[in-house]
Design an enzyme around this catalytic site. Structure first.
Site, PDB file in Angstrom:
ATOM      1  N   TYR A 137       1.039  -1.046  -0.358  1.00  0.00           N
ATOM      2  CA  TYR A 137       0.300  -0.084   0.211  1.00  0.00           C
ATOM      3  C   TYR A 137       0.776   1.048   0.086  1.00  0.00           C
ATOM      4  CZ  TYR A 137       1.151   0.926   4.568  1.00  0.00           C
ATOM      5  OH  TYR A 137       1.421   0.682   6.042  1.00  0.00           O
ATOM      6  N   CYS A 138       0.278   1.982  -0.369  1.00  0.00           N
ATOM      7  CA  CYS A 138       1.321   3.965  -0.360  1.00  0.00           C
ATOM      8  C   CYS A 138      -0.521   5.044  -0.351  1.00  0.00           C
ATOM      9  CB  CYS A 138       2.032   4.164  -1.396  1.00  0.00           C
ATOM     10  SG  CYS A 138       0.873   3.880  -3.440  1.00  0.00           S
ATOM     11  N   THR A 139      -0.095   6.358  -0.652  1.00  0.00           N
ATOM     12  CA  THR A 139      -0.728   7.341  -0.591  1.00  0.00           C
ATOM     13  C   THR A 139      -2.039   7.029  -0.696  1.00  0.00           C
ATOM     14  OG1 THR A 139       0.774   8.493   0.099  1.00  0.00           O
ATOM     15  CG2 THR A 139      -0.727  10.124  -0.188  1.00  0.00           C
ATOM     16  N   GLY A 141      -1.454   5.234  -4.864  1.00  0.00           N
ATOM     17  CA  GLY A 141      -1.658   3.801  -5.343  1.00  0.00           C
ATOM     18  C   GLY A 141      -0.653   3.655  -6.140  1.00  0.00           C
ATOM     19  N   ILE A 168      -3.842   4.472   0.033  1.00  0.00           N
ATOM     20  CA  ILE A 168      -4.942   4.856   2.045  1.00  0.00           C
ATOM     21  C   ILE A 168      -5.712   5.663   1.143  1.00  0.00           C
ATOM     22  CG2 ILE A 168      -4.409   5.543   4.282  1.00  0.00           C
ATOM     23  CD1 ILE A 168      -1.521   5.153   3.398  1.00  0.00           C
TER      24      ILE A 168
END
Length: 503
Positions: A137-139, A141, A168
């Site tokens: 996951y990241c901020t 995508g 997220i």
């Protein structure tokens, strides 16, 4: 929104607004203009060229927020040989204010300063990842697309890679209470972070008190990474060392003073960070080259940071034989930019080339008066991500832009903070001459004298710009050279004298 095939499959992210009317939407969402630029990479995955760049088409499988949540909820419940590993693809300062935390799931935090450090970390952790179900996951995508493809490119044992679609942000929209995500989501605009105000997982670097507010933009004295410093500690100590620099041997103590210093004025203090704004039809790279001599002579005093202006210009060419407009040779050229543009000019830069005006119009800069609002918004976003800066240096049209920003210094507090401006061969754009409201900002004005050789910007124009600043805070340097920043003595000594006031 009109349908355009160019945006088919694009995951548009829209921040929620309490009052969806007019300017209030833009104010709450953090963006007042739309900027579209063509780049090689949305984010730089590696500081060095990869021998075999991963194919984005081979990225990890997308999971919706609900699917992602369900996997974490049922993690390792079934009897399978593959363990679920949760991988955070963000930078350390982002993970320090919020991350996923699920029972029975191992979470890997690479603790990297920047995204381009991630490939090396993945290479070193290959055995820990091999054979497992990797959940990333990241901020929003974007970073997971490249990172997941890189992991899968490692071959057998790295096939089962999944990523949170929309990042997220999409997860928090689906689970407003946070779900398995604890803390706040770091974002790269003036909001800094989003999430419940009472959900604090970060800690002050100095006193370890619960704290997660990066709005003060405190940075490590060595690597310049953002650090969390609470308001009480901020007032006691202006210099900090991030946890990574501490981990790898840097200590938060004064640097020893050498017996012979090229720049005595520094006295062990950090360099001044100066944001450099190039002139019309230039770019950051070319301006860096033009100021190489200045940067070399000030290397112990300042750190120059260069930025492209937001308005992209068409290329120009000239047929020297006939003067007739003919399509130029097929060659690759670096793009040129501007802070202000002619309001009557063709804004369709897709044409790429236009015939140069002959003869050259030395007063063309007087027609370039539009585009300030877009440039100011662009600067705010850049400073939010790359600041803070001690000063702004502008050359020619860049000086005109810097002067406009200086005129709004008080109203821009908290968005573009700086202590001084250096205006080289500048002129005024959209500034009203008013002796009762002179610009109150320390300034250094460098321009050619009335008998100098600057054929680009008239002496009177630069002198008039200097007169708009309060006399007690303005320093004037006139030189006998052309459209340049002189680095010979005594001019370089006068520049150093001005900068020493801010150490």
């Amino acid at each position: 929104m009109s349908k355009n095939q160019l945006f088919d499959g694009t995951d548009f992210k829209l921040a929620t607004c309490s009052e969806p009317i007019n300017d209030k939407i833009a104010d709450e969402c953090g963006f007042t203009t739309l900027s579209i630029r063509i780049v090689k990479e949305l984010v730089t995955f590696s500081s060095h060229p990869l021998l075999k760049p991963p194919e984005i088409s081979n990225a990890g499988q997308h999971l919706s927020a609900i699917e992602f949540h369900s996997l974490l909820q049922n993690a390792n419940a079934s009897e399978t040989s593959r363990k679920l590993v949760l991988l955070d693809a963000r930078n350390l300062y982002e993970t320090r204010i919020g991350k996923f935390n699920a029972p029975n799931v191992e979470t890997l935090d690479p603790e990297i300063r920047q995204y381009s450090d991630l490939p090396s970390w993945l290479d070193n952790q290959s055995e820990k990842l091999r054979g497992n179900n990797i959940l990333m996951y990241c901020t929003g995508g974007i970073r997971c697309e490249m990172a997941s493809a890189y992991i899968k490119s490692k071959g057998p044992g790295f096939e089962n890679v999944f990523q949170l679609y929309g990042g997220i942000q999409r997860y928090m929209e689906q689970f407003p209470d946070g779900g398995f995500f604890k803390g706040k989501n770091f974002v790269f605009d003036h909001r800094v972070s989003v999430g419940p105000s009472d959900n604090v997982v970060g800690n002050c670097l100095v006193c370890n008190f619960p704290f997660d507010d990066y709005s003060s933009r405190s940075r490590c004295r060595y690597c310049r990474m953002l650090v969390l410093v609470c308001h009480a500690c901020k007032g006691m100590n202006p210099s900090y060392v991030c946890e990574l620099c501490q981990k790898y041997g840097k200590l938060d103590e004064p640097e020893p003073e050498s017996e012979a210093k090229p720049e005595p004025a520094l006295k062990g203090s950090k360099k001044l960070r100066i944001l450099c704004l190039h002139g019309f039809r230039q770019n950051a790279s070319s301006f860096k080259g033009r100021t190489a001599s200045l940067a070399k002579k000030l290397k112990n005093m300042v750190e120059f940071v260069y930025i492209d202006a937001p308005h992209q210009l068409q290329f120009i060419y000239q047929n020297q034989e006939t003067g007739e407009a003919k399509f130029p040779p097929n060659k690759v050229c670096n793009r040129k930019f501007a802070w202000f543009i002619d309001p009557s000019a063709d804004k369709n830069t897709s044409l790429n080339w236009e015939m140069a005006q002959t003869p050259f119009d030395s007063l063309q800069y007087q027609k370039q008066t539009a585009g300030y609002d877009e440039s100011l918004t662009y600067l705010k976003e850049f400073v939010t991500k790359n600041g803070p800066f001690d000063g702004i240096l502008g050359f020619s049209q860049g000086a005109a832009m810097a002067a406009c920003v200086a005129a709004q210094k008080s109203s821009l507090k908290g968005e573009i903070d700086f202590r001084f401006v250096i205006l080289c061969s500048g002129f005024q754009v959209n500034l009203v001459e008013n002796e009762k409201n002179l610009i109150n900002c320390p300034s250094l004005h460098i321009y050619g004298s009335d008998h100098g050789k600057d054929t680009q910007i008239a002496f009177d124009a630069s002198k008039r710009l200097g007169s708009l600043f309060e006399e007690g805070s303005a320093v004037i340097i006139e030189h006998d050279y052309g459209h340049i920043i002189p680095t010979r003595s005594p001019y370089i000594d006068m520049i150093k004298d001005f900068l020493e006031r801010f150490h």
